[in-house]
Scaffold this active site. Structure first.
Site, PDB file in Angstrom:
ATOM      1  N   HIS A   1       0.822  -1.218   0.000  1.00  7.12           N
ATOM      2  CA  HIS A   1       0.000   0.000   0.000  1.00  7.12           C
ATOM      3  C   HIS A   1       0.854   1.265   0.000  1.00  7.12           C
ATOM      4  O   HIS A   1       0.376   2.335  -0.362  1.00  7.12           O
ATOM      5  CB  HIS A   1      -0.987   0.009   1.170  1.00  7.12           C
ATOM      6  CG  HIS A   1      -0.392   0.324   2.513  1.00  7.12           C
ATOM      7  ND1 HIS A   1      -0.128  -0.634   3.465  1.00  7.12           N
ATOM      8  CD2 HIS A   1      -0.030   1.499   3.076  1.00  7.12           C
ATOM      9  CE1 HIS A   1       0.358  -0.072   4.544  1.00  7.12           C
ATOM     10  NE2 HIS A   1       0.435   1.239   4.342  1.00  7.12           N
TER      11      HIS A   1
ATOM     12  N   ASP B   1      -0.113  -7.397   1.148  1.00  3.95           N
ATOM     13  CA  ASP B   1       0.365  -6.030   1.406  1.00  3.95           C
ATOM     14  C   ASP B   1       1.890  -5.971   1.518  1.00  3.95           C
ATOM     15  O   ASP B   1       2.438  -5.337   2.423  1.00  3.95           O
ATOM     16  CB  ASP B   1      -0.280  -5.462   2.670  1.00  3.95           C
ATOM     17  CG  ASP B   1      -0.221  -3.941   2.734  1.00  3.95           C
ATOM     18  OD1 ASP B   1       0.349  -3.334   1.804  1.00  3.95           O
ATOM     19  OD2 ASP B   1      -0.721  -3.353   3.710  1.00  3.95           O
TER      20      ASP B   1
ATOM     21  N   SER C   1       4.479   2.111   8.252  1.00  7.13           N
ATOM     22  CA  SER C   1       4.123   0.965   7.410  1.00  7.13           C
ATOM     23  C   SER C   1       5.308   0.512   6.570  1.00  7.13           C
ATOM     24  O   SER C   1       5.963   1.314   5.916  1.00  7.13           O
ATOM     25  CB  SER C   1       2.962   1.342   6.484  1.00  7.13           C
ATOM     26  OG  SER C   1       1.792   1.586   7.205  1.00  7.13           O
TER      27      SER C   1
END
Length: 477
Positions: free
Chosen positions: A91, A122, A200
């Site tokens: 992402h 992801d 992230s």
């Protein structure tokens, strides 16, 4: 402002009793306790391995699938793995137009290329050609999945600063949950180490090894992709050149917690399992498993009456390589059977999430058709099947009275059941009657004069600034 190598400052973000304490400190003043020593070891590893990822991206426009939205910028984290590659979240680089990476303490951003992406899990792998970038960087080693109540350290670059953030947290649970990026259910580690925007893609450490990749968070709860999923993604890319996806049995099941129900299906008191309701015709289980079979075990691992034993059975299946043999034990009409199935990934009927490309579309006489992305859970009957949707009706004299039919499912064209968007295009363009009839859900119908609709199409495209009647993937027909 960048920090020199003589005095390296790190932002430490530790959660203690639900409170975040942000402290800037120097590595030259290390503390004696074991927890501090563990964190210092993480710092040493992070400085030479964890990087900041910058991405410019442009997502497709849902209402106007022939164009993309304006570019946006975001940042995330990543870390060095073997073979001079960077691992980050999918992402972070989804719908990318330009990606750069920066090392800790350096003002220079290096251009990166997205080598492979696994949107389902992801994860993404980046490569950087510059030899200068790789100087002094070291790959990190992967460890095992931590146990609940064990301590992990999540490392990354939260938005709003250039310092590495190290967040200490305790593992609270390990279970199969839905990944917000892809809506896919896979194994996840939950911890009270907050995963902030920008963290992230950063590694989670325990005992100086990576035990997962940070990828999503909610309030003071962080979620980490565990190493079995990470290793499965990396090995899949190495063996196939791209990630082949996750295998699935393609079955829908029901829990067997009710004693009367277990007795009805002739389970013994010692048996546990789940009831098979449906089998996807595109799966390798189709024709082998049957409705009302009770799935008892997978590769010798018993399945609980609530789909679990030590972990959800879907995790065992998802970690298989495509075409790998899986042994299933089932109860059928009171008798046990064993079947060996070479499982494969199963394509969904509806792509709920789509990245890195413009969506397919087809336009005729102001009618805009797309593959549906809003009706998950439906099982396809054959390969290539799609649910086609009338996305919108562009106003024109040929479409007067039809604008209220936006977002309707297309069922038939001139009496023929529509299989997918390509099939719809073929049915429309091969129409040999004066009137084109399109049947929609809720028994709604559209009638358009075929010749007049065909003449109106280029004029409508010009009026609305649309470059083509269809997406590139349909133009080869």
């Amino acid at each position: 402002m960048f920090i020199g190598s003589a005095r390296i400052l790190i932002l430490r973000c530790s959660n203690t009793s639900s409170q975040s304490v942000n402290t800037t400190f120097s590595r030259r003043f290390s503390s004696v306790p074991a927890a501090a020593n563990a964190q210092d070891s993480v710092i040493d590893l992070a400085l030479n391995s964890v990087v900041k990822v910058f991405c410019s991206s442009s997502k497709s426009n849902v209402l106007q699938p022939w164009q993309k939205n304006l570019s946006r910028q975001c940042s995330g984290s990543g870390f060095v793995i073997s073979n001079n590659k960077i691992l980050t979240n999918a992402h972070v680089v989804a719908d990318h137009t330009f990606v750069q990476v920066r090392k800790h303490g350096s003002p220079t951003k290096f251009k990166a290329e997205v080598e492979s992406v696994g949107h389902a899990c992801d994860l993404a792998i980046l490569k950087i050609k510059s030899k200068t970038f790789w100087k002094d960087l070291k790959p990190l080693d992967f460890g095992d999945v931590p146990f609940p109540k064990e301590t992990v350290f999540v490392v990354g670059y939260p938005r709003g600063g250039d310092n590495i953030c190290i967040t200490k947290g305790v593992v609270s649970r390990i279970e199969v949950t839905r990944y917000s990026h892809s809506k896919t259910s896979l194994m996840t580690i939950q911890t009270d180490a907050a995963v902030n925007h920008g963290n992230s893609g950063g590694p989670a450490f325990m005992d100086n090894k990576v035990v997962g990749v940070a990828f999503q968070g909610f309030k003071n709860t962080g979620y980490i992709i565990p190493t079995p999923v990470v290793k499965h993604f990396i090995s899949g890319v190495e063996e196939n050149g791209k990630f082949p996806g996750f295998c699935s049995l393609g079955i829908s099941c029901q829990h067997m917690q009710n004693a009367r129900m277990r007795n009805y299906f002739k389970m013994t008191p010692k048996m546990t399992g789940i009831l098979i309701k449906r089998i996807n015709p595109l799966s390798s289980s189709y024709g082998i498993l049957k409705k009302d079979d009770v799935l008892l075990s997978i590769d010798g691992v018993s399945i609980g009456n609530d789909e679990t034993e030590s972990i959800n059975f879907s995790h065992l299946v998802s970690m298989k390589k495509p075409r790998e043999t899986t042994t299933l034990k089932v109860l059928r009409d009171g008798k046990t059977h064993e079947f060996n199935i070479n499982i494969t990934p199963v394509e969904p009927l509806i792509q709920v999430c789509q990245f890195d490309k413009l969506p397919s579309y087809y336009i005729f006489a102001g009618l805009v058709f797309l593959p549906s992305t809003t009706q998950p859970g439906t099982i396809p009957k054959k390969a290539g099947e799609q649910i086609v949707q009338l996305s919108q009706v562009l106003e024109d004299e040929t479409t007067v009275g039809y604008t209220f039919l936006n977002n309707s499912r297309v069922k038939k064209v001139n009496g023929v059941q529509v299989e997918n968007l390509k099939h719809l295009r073929q049915l429309i363009e091969k129409c040999c009657t004066d009137d084109l009839r399109i049947d929609l859900e809720n028994d709604n119908t559209i009638i358009i004069g075929y010749k007049s609709g065909k003449r109106a199409t280029p004029k409508i495209l010009k009026r609305y600034g649309i470059p083509s009647t269809m997406s590139k993937d349909l133009q080869s027909l």
